[in-house]
Design a protein around this motif. Sequence first.
Motif, PDB file in Angstrom:
ATOM      1  N   THR A  74      -9.080  15.247  81.823  1.00 20.08           N
ATOM      2  CA  THR A  74      -8.839  16.029  80.604  1.00 20.08           C
ATOM      3  C   THR A  74     -10.145  16.290  79.861  1.00 20.08           C
ATOM      4  OG1 THR A  74      -8.303  14.034  79.316  1.00 20.08           O
ATOM      5  CG2 THR A  74      -6.462  15.214  80.338  1.00 20.08           C
ATOM      6  N   MET A  75     -11.098  15.385  79.989  1.00 26.23           N
ATOM      7  CA  MET A  75     -12.421  15.625  79.408  1.00 26.23           C
ATOM      8  C   MET A  75     -13.101  16.791  80.133  1.00 26.23           C
ATOM      9  SD  MET A  75     -12.577  13.256  77.029  1.00 26.23           S
ATOM     10  CE  MET A  75     -10.815  13.598  76.878  1.00 26.23           C
ATOM     11  N   ARG A  76     -12.996  16.793  81.451  1.00 26.61           N
ATOM     12  CA  ARG A  76     -13.630  17.851  82.240  1.00 26.61           C
ATOM     13  C   ARG A  76     -13.011  19.211  81.925  1.00 26.61           C
ATOM     14  NH1 ARG A  76     -12.546  16.026  86.968  1.00 26.61           N
ATOM     15  NH2 ARG A  76     -14.294  14.587  86.879  1.00 26.61           N
ATOM     16  N   TYR A  77     -11.714  19.238  81.685  1.00 29.35           N
ATOM     17  CA  TYR A  77     -11.054  20.508  81.372  1.00 29.35           C
ATOM     18  C   TYR A  77     -11.666  21.143  80.130  1.00 29.35           C
ATOM     19  CZ  TYR A  77      -7.502  23.912  80.058  1.00 29.35           C
ATOM     20  OH  TYR A  77      -6.870  25.078  79.700  1.00 29.35           O
ATOM     21  N   VAL A  78     -11.931  20.349  79.116  1.00 23.45           N
ATOM     22  CA  VAL A  78     -12.530  20.882  77.887  1.00 23.45           C
ATOM     23  C   VAL A  78     -13.898  21.482  78.171  1.00 23.45           C
ATOM     24  CG1 VAL A  78     -13.372  20.272  75.581  1.00 23.45           C
ATOM     25  CG2 VAL A  78     -11.249  19.262  76.430  1.00 23.45           C
ATOM     26  N   ILE A  79     -14.699  20.770  78.954  1.00 19.12           N
ATOM     27  CA  ILE A  79     -16.033  21.272  79.308  1.00 19.12           C
ATOM     28  C   ILE A  79     -15.919  22.586  80.081  1.00 19.12           C
ATOM     29  CG2 ILE A  79     -18.118  20.773  80.642  1.00 19.12           C
ATOM     30  CD1 ILE A  79     -17.599  17.799  80.108  1.00 19.12           C
ATOM     31  N   ASP A  80     -15.026  22.608  81.053  1.00 21.62           N
ATOM     32  CA  ASP A  80     -14.845  23.825  81.862  1.00 21.62           C
ATOM     33  C   ASP A  80     -14.419  25.010  81.001  1.00 21.62           C
ATOM     34  OD1 ASP A  80     -15.477  22.383  84.126  1.00 21.62           O
ATOM     35  OD2 ASP A  80     -13.396  22.132  84.793  1.00 21.62           O
ATOM     36  N   THR A 119     -16.128   7.243  69.363  1.00 19.05           N
ATOM     37  CA  THR A 119     -15.571   8.176  70.345  1.00 19.05           C
ATOM     38  C   THR A 119     -15.775   9.630  69.930  1.00 19.05           C
ATOM     39  OG1 THR A 119     -13.350   8.114  69.344  1.00 19.05           O
ATOM     40  CG2 THR A 119     -13.841   6.475  71.052  1.00 19.05           C
ATOM     41  N   ASN A 120     -16.662   9.861  68.959  1.00 15.19           N
ATOM     42  CA  ASN A 120     -17.045  11.220  68.555  1.00 15.19           C
ATOM     43  C   ASN A 120     -18.227  11.645  69.424  1.00 15.19           C
ATOM     44  OD1 ASN A 120     -15.703   9.823  66.443  1.00 15.19           O
ATOM     45  ND2 ASN A 120     -16.422  11.287  64.938  1.00 15.19           N
ATOM     46  N   VAL A 164     -12.235  11.707  70.774  1.00 11.81           N
ATOM     47  CA  VAL A 164     -11.338  11.151  71.788  1.00 11.81           C
ATOM     48  C   VAL A 164     -10.470  10.083  71.136  1.00 11.81           C
ATOM     49  CG1 VAL A 164     -11.173  10.086  74.066  1.00 11.81           C
ATOM     50  CG2 VAL A 164     -13.100  11.586  73.535  1.00 11.81           C
ATOM     51  N   THR A 165      -9.159  10.232  71.244  1.00  9.96           N
ATOM     52  CA  THR A 165      -8.214   9.303  70.627  1.00  9.96           C
ATOM     53  C   THR A 165      -7.355   8.625  71.706  1.00  9.96           C
ATOM     54  OG1 THR A 165      -6.600  11.073  70.333  1.00  9.96           O
ATOM     55  CG2 THR A 165      -8.128  10.677  68.506  1.00  9.96           C
ATOM     56  N   CYS A 166      -6.476   7.752  71.260  1.00  7.01           N
ATOM     57  CA  CYS A 166      -5.657   6.976  72.199  1.00  7.01           C
ATOM     58  C   CYS A 166      -4.479   7.762  72.767  1.00  7.01           C
ATOM     59  CB  CYS A 166      -5.129   5.711  71.516  1.00  7.01           C
ATOM     60  SG  CYS A 166      -6.420   4.523  71.071  1.00  7.01           S
ATOM     61  N   HIS A 167      -3.967   8.725  71.997  1.00  6.81           N
ATOM     62  CA  HIS A 167      -2.785   9.490  72.411  1.00  6.81           C
ATOM     63  C   HIS A 167      -3.037  10.982  72.242  1.00  6.81           C
ATOM     64  CE1 HIS A 167      -0.189   5.943  72.735  1.00  6.81           C
ATOM     65  NE2 HIS A 167      -0.697   5.531  71.586  1.00  6.81           N
ATOM     66  N   PRO A 168      -2.514  11.800  73.201  1.00  9.98           N
ATOM     67  CA  PRO A 168      -1.995  11.358  74.490  1.00  9.98           C
ATOM     68  C   PRO A 168      -3.130  10.745  75.308  1.00  9.98           C
ATOM     69  CG  PRO A 168      -2.262  13.729  74.480  1.00  9.98           C
ATOM     70  CD  PRO A 168      -2.530  13.263  73.075  1.00  9.98           C
ATOM     71  N   CYS A 174     -13.194   7.110  78.068  1.00 13.90           N
ATOM     72  CA  CYS A 174     -13.140   8.564  78.254  1.00 13.90           C
ATOM     73  C   CYS A 174     -14.204   9.269  77.424  1.00 13.90           C
ATOM     74  CB  CYS A 174     -11.743   9.081  77.916  1.00 13.90           C
ATOM     75  SG  CYS A 174     -10.516   8.631  79.177  1.00 13.90           S
ATOM     76  N   ALA A 175     -14.531   8.724  76.249  1.00  9.24           N
ATOM     77  CA  ALA A 175     -15.648   9.275  75.474  1.00  9.24           C
ATOM     78  C   ALA A 175     -16.951   9.112  76.246  1.00  9.24           C
ATOM     79  CB  ALA A 175     -15.742   8.590  74.116  1.00  9.24           C
TER      80      ALA A 175
END
Length: 521
Positions: free
Chosen positions: A504-510, A433-434, A494-498, A409-410
Amino acid sequence: MATTPNRNGLLDQPPISTDHPIINGTSKPPNATGECDEWTILERVFRVLTDEGYLGPSTHQNPVVSFVYPEDLKQLIHFPMDEQTPSSAATVERIIRQVLHYSVRTGHNHFHNQLFAGVDPYGLTGSWLTEALNTSQYTFEVGPTFTLIEDAVIDKCLRLFEFGEGDGILCPGGSMSNMYAMVAARYRTVPDVKRIGVANLPEPLVVFTSEDAHYSITKGVHWLGIGLNNLVKVKSDRRGCMIPEQLEQAIQSVLDSGRKPFFVNATAGTTVLGAFDDFNLIADVCQRYGIWLHIDACLGGTAVLSHRHKHLLAGANRAQSLAWNPHKTLGAPLQCSIFLIKERGLLHECNAAKADYLFQQDKFYDISYDTGDKSVQCGRKVDAFKFWLMYKARGSAGLESLVDNAFACAESLHEQLRSRAGFRLVLEEYQYTNISFWYVPTWMRTDQETPDWWQRLYSVTADIKEQMVKRGTVLVGYVPLLHKGIGNFFRMVVTCHPRPTPETMRYVIDEIERVGEQLPR
C-alpha cells in the motif's frame, strides 16, 4: 411474588424471563405510534455500510472520495431542513446513501490525508454502544460502568506514562486537553486567578511552545485570556525539535521584561514532521525556573505502547501534564483524547463549580466517583469506553503489534522513496510515522534549481494532490513549513488502521509518479 429488602437495601425482584421478546430478540421496540419502521433504519444502515464497503478496508474497487465542488454538491443532495411530514424508510435510506457516496472513505487503504485514518473495529463497537446508551460521563448514577471504565483508562495511562498516583480526564480533543493543562498550570501558579481573573494579576503570564508545535496552543492563549502577545514561539532545529538553549534564553528575556513564565509546551510528534522534543533537557530548564512542563503527545504518545519505540518518550514522565489522542495513530474512533496530570486533586480544585443540583454531597454512594466537576463541561461523551474495549479485545501485545507495523511500513515507505528516481525526502532521518517528500517530474529534473524552480515544484505538489483527489485514487496531505522557508511538500502519515503494508505504501508512490508525469508542463 413478594419482594423483601436484601442485604444491600435493594428489593429482591423476580427473575426476568428469557422468553421476553425484547430479551430474546424476537421483537423490536415500537415507537410512540406503535410502528417499528423507525428502528429498522439501523438494520438498513448496517447493511448499506457492509454492502458498500464502508466497514473494513476498501481498496481499488471504491474511490477514496467522489469529489464534487460545493455548489454542485448542493444540487445533488437537498441540504435545507424544510420537511413538513415524516419521510418513508426508503427515503431516509436514499438520503443516507447519498451522504455516504459523497463522503471521504477514511477507512480506505489509500487515505493518508490526516493524522487519523481507518477506525479500529473494537473501538467502533464501543462507539456504537455508547451512542445507543446515550448517557453522560459526569456522575456515577447515570454512568456507573462508564465511570469505572474511565477510571481504569486513566489509571492505565498514568502507569504507561509513569505519572505516579496522578489524575486525568477524557477530553473532547487534544486542543481541549492542552487548554486543560494551561488552566491547571495557571491555577497552580496563581491560585487566586480563579477569583480575580487574569486581568487583575500583578504580572502577565507567559506561555512557551516551539514554532513547530500544534496551533491549539495559539488558540488556547487567546481563549484563556492570556493573549497572543504573551505566547513565545521558540525556535526549532531542522527536524522540528525545540532547541532547549533557545527556550532558556526566551525565558530569561521574559523575566527581564517583568512578565511571569508559567507554562512550557513540549511536543511528542509534531503535526508535520513528527518530531519529538528532548524532554529531559526541556525538563531541566523548567525545573531551574519553576515552570510547569506540559507535553502534547496527542500524536506521538502512541509510541508508549511499543517496547521498540517508546524510547521516543524518554523523560516525558518528568512533565506535570500530558495529552494523548488514541484516535490518531491507534485508530480509536473520533474522538478519544486523554489528559493526564501529576497532581491528584488539582483538576477538581481548579475546575469545580459545585453545582448542587448535580453533585449533591449527601448521595447514598461514594461521591468521589462523581467526576464531572473536574471537567469544564457538564454533559460529556463517554469516550473512554472505545479505547478500553480495544485494550480488552487486543491486549497490550495486540496493540503493540499494530503500532510496530505502522512504524515498519513508515520505514518501508522511507526506503522506497530513497531508492526511487524523482522523489526527494524533506528529512533524511525521521522519528515517527510522518514521512515528508517531493516528487520531481522528469521534465523538471534537468533544469537548474533556482528559486523559481522551487516555486514551480511547490505548485506541482499541489497540482498532483488536486488530480488525485478528483480521481479518487489517493488522499495524502501536502503542507508548507513557511517558518523554515520551505514550500509545499507531501506529508504521508502512516497509521494503524486500515493495516498498512509495503504494497500500500508502494501504491501511493506509483500514483504520485503517474499523476505527476501527466501534468501539463
